[in-house]
Design a protein around this motif. Structure first.
Motif, PDB file in Angstrom:
ATOM      1  N   ALA A 279      11.590  -1.802   0.278  1.00 26.87           N
ATOM      2  CA  ALA A 279      10.689  -1.502   1.392  1.00 26.87           C
ATOM      3  C   ALA A 279       9.924  -0.199   1.181  1.00 26.87           C
ATOM      4  O   ALA A 279       8.909   0.033   1.851  1.00 26.87           O
ATOM      5  N   PHE A 280      10.382   0.640   0.244  1.00 27.84           N
ATOM      6  CA  PHE A 280       9.753   1.945   0.017  1.00 27.84           C
ATOM      7  C   PHE A 280       9.134   2.029  -1.379  1.00 27.84           C
ATOM      8  O   PHE A 280       8.907   3.124  -1.898  1.00 27.84           O
ATOM      9  N   SER A 281       8.844   0.894  -1.954  1.00 27.36           N
ATOM     10  CA  SER A 281       8.366   0.886  -3.344  1.00 27.36           C
ATOM     11  C   SER A 281       7.026   1.589  -3.518  1.00 27.36           C
ATOM     12  O   SER A 281       6.691   2.018  -4.621  1.00 27.36           O
ATOM     13  N   ILE A 282       6.246   1.731  -2.465  1.00 27.12           N
ATOM     14  CA  ILE A 282       4.959   2.414  -2.563  1.00 27.12           C
ATOM     15  C   ILE A 282       5.131   3.854  -3.052  1.00 27.12           C
ATOM     16  O   ILE A 282       4.242   4.413  -3.702  1.00 27.12           O
TER      17      ILE A 282
ATOM     18  N   MET B 297       4.776   9.382   3.972  1.00 23.93           N
ATOM     19  CA  MET B 297       6.112   9.810   4.364  1.00 23.93           C
ATOM     20  C   MET B 297       6.192   9.972   5.882  1.00 23.93           C
ATOM     21  O   MET B 297       7.189   9.585   6.515  1.00 23.93           O
ATOM     22  N   PHE B 298       5.142  10.533   6.467  1.00 23.79           N
ATOM     23  CA  PHE B 298       5.084  10.668   7.929  1.00 23.79           C
ATOM     24  C   PHE B 298       5.115   9.293   8.603  1.00 23.79           C
ATOM     25  O   PHE B 298       5.875   9.077   9.551  1.00 23.79           O
ATOM     26  N   LEU B 299       4.321   8.361   8.100  1.00 21.53           N
ATOM     27  CA  LEU B 299       4.287   7.032   8.700  1.00 21.53           C
ATOM     28  C   LEU B 299       5.634   6.324   8.562  1.00 21.53           C
ATOM     29  O   LEU B 299       6.167   5.777   9.530  1.00 21.53           O
ATOM     30  N   TYR B 300       6.198   6.348   7.364  1.00 21.85           N
ATOM     31  CA  TYR B 300       7.450   5.631   7.127  1.00 21.85           C
ATOM     32  C   TYR B 300       8.625   6.290   7.851  1.00 21.85           C
ATOM     33  O   TYR B 300       9.596   5.619   8.202  1.00 21.85           O
TER      34      TYR B 300
ATOM     35  N   LEU C 123       9.136  -3.689   7.051  1.00 23.77           N
ATOM     36  CA  LEU C 123       9.531  -4.899   6.327  1.00 23.77           C
ATOM     37  C   LEU C 123       8.453  -5.981   6.334  1.00 23.77           C
ATOM     38  O   LEU C 123       8.390  -6.794   5.414  1.00 23.77           O
ATOM     39  N   ASN C 124       7.613  -6.007   7.365  1.00 25.70           N
ATOM     40  CA  ASN C 124       6.597  -7.064   7.454  1.00 25.70           C
ATOM     41  C   ASN C 124       5.351  -6.761   6.638  1.00 25.70           C
ATOM     42  O   ASN C 124       4.562  -7.667   6.354  1.00 25.70           O
ATOM     43  N   HIS C 125       5.106  -5.491   6.295  1.00 23.37           N
ATOM     44  CA  HIS C 125       3.881  -5.098   5.595  1.00 23.37           C
ATOM     45  C   HIS C 125       4.238  -4.303   4.348  1.00 23.37           C
ATOM     46  O   HIS C 125       5.200  -3.517   4.340  1.00 23.37           O
ATOM     47  N   ASP C 126       3.430  -4.467   3.287  1.00 25.57           N
ATOM     48  CA  ASP C 126       3.694  -3.682   2.084  1.00 25.57           C
ATOM     49  C   ASP C 126       3.039  -2.310   2.197  1.00 25.57           C
ATOM     50  O   ASP C 126       2.178  -2.059   3.058  1.00 25.57           O
ATOM     51  N   GLY C 127       3.447  -1.407   1.321  1.00 31.33           N
ATOM     52  CA  GLY C 127       2.972  -0.036   1.394  1.00 31.33           C
ATOM     53  C   GLY C 127       1.483   0.108   1.162  1.00 31.33           C
ATOM     54  O   GLY C 127       0.861   1.059   1.652  1.00 31.33           O
ATOM     55  N   GLU C 128       0.888  -0.804   0.394  1.00 31.73           N
ATOM     56  CA  GLU C 128      -0.544  -0.722   0.144  1.00 31.73           C
ATOM     57  C   GLU C 128      -1.347  -0.816   1.437  1.00 31.73           C
ATOM     58  O   GLU C 128      -2.426  -0.218   1.551  1.00 31.73           O
ATOM     59  N   TYR C 129      -0.832  -1.562   2.393  1.00 26.15           N
ATOM     60  CA  TYR C 129      -1.523  -1.688   3.683  1.00 26.15           C
ATOM     61  C   TYR C 129      -1.631  -0.328   4.369  1.00 26.15           C
ATOM     62  O   TYR C 129      -2.712   0.057   4.847  1.00 26.15           O
TER      63      TYR C 129
END
Length: 876
Positions: free
Chosen positions: A49-52, A66-69, A78-84
């Motif tokens: 889930a943190f691969s970005i 980091m602030f967002l996560y 879990l529903n969206h990838d980090g690129e989003y």
């Protein structure tokens, strides 16, 4: 776990060693974010889930992510990838660089009110990119103040208000539909403002104090100050909306600020995801604080007690604020100067007490009641704050220009909605594909801007011999699902479900309020064959799998932001609501009938022998919940012989210190309980109330216990006060009629916000003539009152034969129109329980909160005097 430690260490090391500008320049705050991020990573324990963070990122990108996560709910992670989320941060930077005000906005406001994609509980989409491209040139050269007004005009061009269910559509879905409820409109406007670098937040009153319902609007940060505005309801100036007056009567105004917020506003509570702030001071004059002390029966402080502050609304005591008592048993709340009820609970004991803000500075609640106690009934009069509206000045020229612009925006939007299916085109489609038109036409029209997905779905299904089955699927999903569900989702559930399975409990993709996903084929292919066979043989094994295999993380989840069932299966992570959705989704994917009970919220499934089982995820054996019977006794009062659920009474079940509302259908009435209604065993609270014309409520509270196999008989009391005018019904203020010039309009557009009179009249009959003459006799008082009076002819023929000269002297506030299709008369008759369509003339005195305080039909002497008596009663 080793990868988790590596991930955290790598992210923090790259923050230290990478070069570039910071997103968070406050080093102390940055350290706090790093700490919260580390906690989130370790709690979730899901490196994928943190691969970005394992990709090349600049310093500011890494800090922003980091602030967002650190604070986003697990459903978003879990529903969206980090690129989003990375793309949305880059769009934020682009907007701030492009807009002239970008360099003037403080970091705190950027961090909390521009960067976050999520506004409330909406479905996330790619709106930021779309909106920025469309708006950047439109606001070019404008001041921040004027840009806010302009964006709201753009939003009005795209969408207007229409009530709907509690699921919040995405901003792009609101545009596609061309309407939304206030929560969707305000989410849309906040997203639009943030897309061009203007700090914005959604503000809402969880419940009004003076009337039923709630409302949401927007605050925008302009040159250092917060201003409010009604979303998709443009005005010539800020701090102006139809709700200025109602908001001055509000008890509480909330906004949930993303992350750990350290602004100047009153903080109500902090969660791992957001900071809930109270902005009542922006709307209500001189709000007051009440300090609540909770004690045990022996007088010792009840430290850690749950303290719920409740407003009467929709016939229940609805929790608008929930706090935890400190070591001395104390909590406090600042609210508008009106009444609430406070419920305190701890360790199976509770206490309930009314509090008046502005009168009571301190109260003590004793935990002297417990489940199944025979508590004597409680009676309260709940009084809302007085109105103290502050209306900014608008010149006639500003109003005229605003009206002109809104008319143009209506034409733009109407040109778009004209591309939707209409009766004729939908009938043609049904004929082309040989589908039942009575079933097909409403679905195509209901799809609105999503018509391409729905029509393609029906067309393809028909070609595959499943046209009727496709209709069954569309008929069991929610109305809103028709408007925003993609083709791929519909197709997945149709083509991966047995054609003979029950539509409502198996084919249906809708479980509660989750975003619909095409998960069915995925689960069928990924649940091992042996497990699938075992679950089908005994669905209790699927319950056990959910209990034993899923890691529940409710402390970092958000209600309505459920995890996609695919991701639940993949990561074995959920919260209680997502687990509920997953169980039903997985069961249906395996052909097992399953659903969530609409009244109790409990999960159920059906065995092959038609036995209905109740799911208990904590138990090792699944059983049927024992039930008893509730019988309500009621003695009719004037204008009320069958009280309505949500209008006159509700029932709530005691559950772990709180009372949880039973969500019966809106059509439920006392008649459903007078002869006995089945109910799960337990302890319950019956709340009833009479809303008076000035907004105060006469309430009654009864407690009762339902025992297995037995009937509990309880009195339903709806209190009266002969010296006050009670709300006796409802009137849809958005009802349409035709002006005498043939233009379609509505009552609301004609009257504006506030009280009004609507009458449906005919030609040449004595009752109508008497009524109009009585109004002429009371014209002076009606003129002084100043509110609009809408008189609608029952037909075109009645208007054409009517002679205005015979009724000279009617108040100048009268507006004539024609109820050409009879819909206003029919609505009035139905809502006021007038038999046979009602006797003309019919009159209501109501307000734009749809509350009726006076109704008359047929031959009535002294109508004008009667109206003036009520007007005086509601005005003073």
């Amino acid at each position: 776990m080793r990868r988790i430690f590596t991930l955290v260490a790598t992210a923090l090391l790259m923050l230290v060693t990478s070069c570039g500008d910071h997103f968070i320049n406050d080093s102390d705050y940055r350290k706090q974010v790093e700490k919260d991020f580390d906690t989130k990573v370790r709690t979730l324990d899901c490196p994928e889930a943190f691969s970005i963070f394992e990709t090349p990122l600049s310093t500011d990108e890494r800090e922003a992510l980091m602030f967002l996560y650190a604070y986003m709910p697990i459903g978003d992670i879990l529903n969206h990838d980090g690129e989003y989320f990375l793309e949305n941060y880059r769009l934020t930077k682009e907007a701030l660089a492009a807009m002239p005000w970008g360099s003037t906005i403080p970091e705190r406001e950027i961090r909390h009110f521009i960067l976050p994609v999520r506004v409330n509980n909406e479905n996330l989409d790619t709106a930021r990119s779309v909106f920025f491209k469309e708006l950047k040139d439109r606001v070019k050269g404008m001041s921040m103040y004027d840009a806010v007004l302009e964006v709201n005009h753009w939003c009005h061009e795209k969408a207007i208000y229409m009530p709907s269910d509690s699921r919040t559509s995405s901003p792009l879905a609101t545009i596609m539909t061309a309407y939304g409820r206030c929560g969707e409109e305000s989410t849309f406007l906040v997203a639009a403002l943030r897309s061009i670098g203007i700090p914005a937040r959604q503000v809402y009153t969880p419940r009004w104090a003076h009337t039923d319902d709630n409302h949401a609007w927007v605050e925008a940060w302009v040159d250092g100050e917060w201003y409010f505005l009604g979303a998709c309801e443009p005005e010539p100036v800020l701090d102006l909306g139809w709700f200025n007056a109602p908001a001055s009567r509000g008890m509480l105004m909330h906004t949930n600020v993303f992350g750990r917020y350290d602004g100047p506003e009153d903080v109500m509570r902090r969660t791992p995801m957001y900071t809930e702030i109270n902005v009542i001071e922006n709307y209500a004059p001189e709000p007051a604080e009440v300090k609540v002390t909770v004690t045990e029966s022996d007088g010792t402080p009840a430290s850690g007690a749950k303290v719920e502050y409740k407003l009467y609304n929709y016939a229940e005591f609805y929790t608008v604020a929930s706090k935890t008592a400190d070591e001395e048993g104390r909590s406090a709340l600042t609210a508008g100067r009106g009444d609430m009820v406070v419920l305190a609970s701890k360790d199976g004991k509770f206490g309930l007490q009314k509090v008046s803000f502005g009168k009571d500075s301190t109260i003590t609640i004793v935990l002297d009641k417990k489940e199944n106690d025979a508590v004597e009934h409680l009676a309260f009069e709940i009084v809302p704050p007085a109105e103290h509206a502050n209306i900014p000045e608008v010149t006639p020229e500003q109003r005229a220009e605003n009206d002109r612009r809104m008319a143009y925006e209506d034409s733009v939007r109407n040109a778009y909605t004209a591309t939707f299916f209409n009766q004729k085109s939908a009938e043609d489609f049904a004929a082309k594909y040989v589908l039942n038109p009575e079933r097909t036409v409403p679905l195509l029209i209901g799809a609105r801007g999503n018509f391409e997905a729905v029509s393609r779905f029906l067309g393809d299904a028909t070609k595959n011999g499943l046209g009727t089955r496709a209709l069954e699927l569309l008929e069991v999903i929610a109305e809103k699902d028709l408007r925003d569900t993609p083709y791929e989702v519909l197709a997945d559930h149709l083509y991966n479900t047995d054609k003979n399975a029950d539509a409502k409990t198996v084919l249906n993709p809708r479980v509660t309020t989750e975003l619909l996903y095409p998960y069915r084929k995925y689960l069928q292919e990924n649940i091992p064959v042996a497990d699938a066979a075992s679950f089908r043989e005994d669905p209790a094994r699927l319950v056990a799998w959910c209990r034993d295999s899923l890691k529940l993380l409710d402390t970092i989840s958000m209600h309505y932001v459920q995890i996609n069932p695919e991701r639940v299966w993949d990561y074995k992570i959920a919260d209680k609501e997502s687990r509920k959705v997953f169980f039903v989704s997985a069961a249906r994917s395996l052909g097992i009938p399953a659903w969530v009970d609409e009244v109790t919220g409990g999960v159920k499934y059906m065995l092959p022998d038609s036995t209905i089982m109740d799911v208990d995820f904590e138990a090792h054996e699944q059983t049927v919940i024992p039930t008893g019977t509730l019988k309500l006794d009621f003695s009719p009062i004037p204008m009320l012989d069958n009280p309505k659920y949500y209008t006159h009474f509700t029932i709530s079940k005691y559950d772990n210190g709180s009372f949880r509302l039973l969500n019966y259908p809106e059509s439920a009435t006392w008649a459903d309980f007078k002869d006995g209604a089945g109910m799960e065993c337990g302890y319950y609270m019956l709340v009833s109330g009479s809303r008076m014309a000035q907004g105060n409520v006469l309430t009654d509270v009864e407690f009762f216990t339902i025992t297995e196999g037995e009937t509990t008989e309880t009195e339903l009391k709806v209190r009266e006060d002969p010296d006050q005018f009670r709300v006796i019904g409802s009137f849809n203020s958005e009802a349409k009629f035709r002006t005498l010039e043939g233009v379609e309009t509505s009552v609301l557009l004609t009257t504006g916000r506030g009280y009004f009179i609507v009458g449906v009249i005919d030609y040449g009959h004595e009752p109508t003539n008497h009524a109009l003459k009585d109004m002429i006799a009371a014209a002076e008082g009606l003129e002084e009152w100043g509110r609009p009076i809408v008189l609608l002819f029952a037909s075109q023929s009645d208007y054409e034969r009517f002679n205005m000269e015979n009724f000279e002297g009617l108040p100048s506030t009268v507006h004539f129109g024609i109820d050409a299709d009879g819909s206003v008369r029919a609505m009035m008759a139905e809502n006021m329980k007038a038999e046979n369509g009602g006797r003309l003339p019919m009159f209501v005195l109501a307000d734009t909160f749809n509350r009726v305080v006076f109704f008359s039909q047929g031959y009535t002497i002294g109508l004008g005097d009667q109206l003036m008596k009520v007007i005086k009663g509601i005005s003073y």
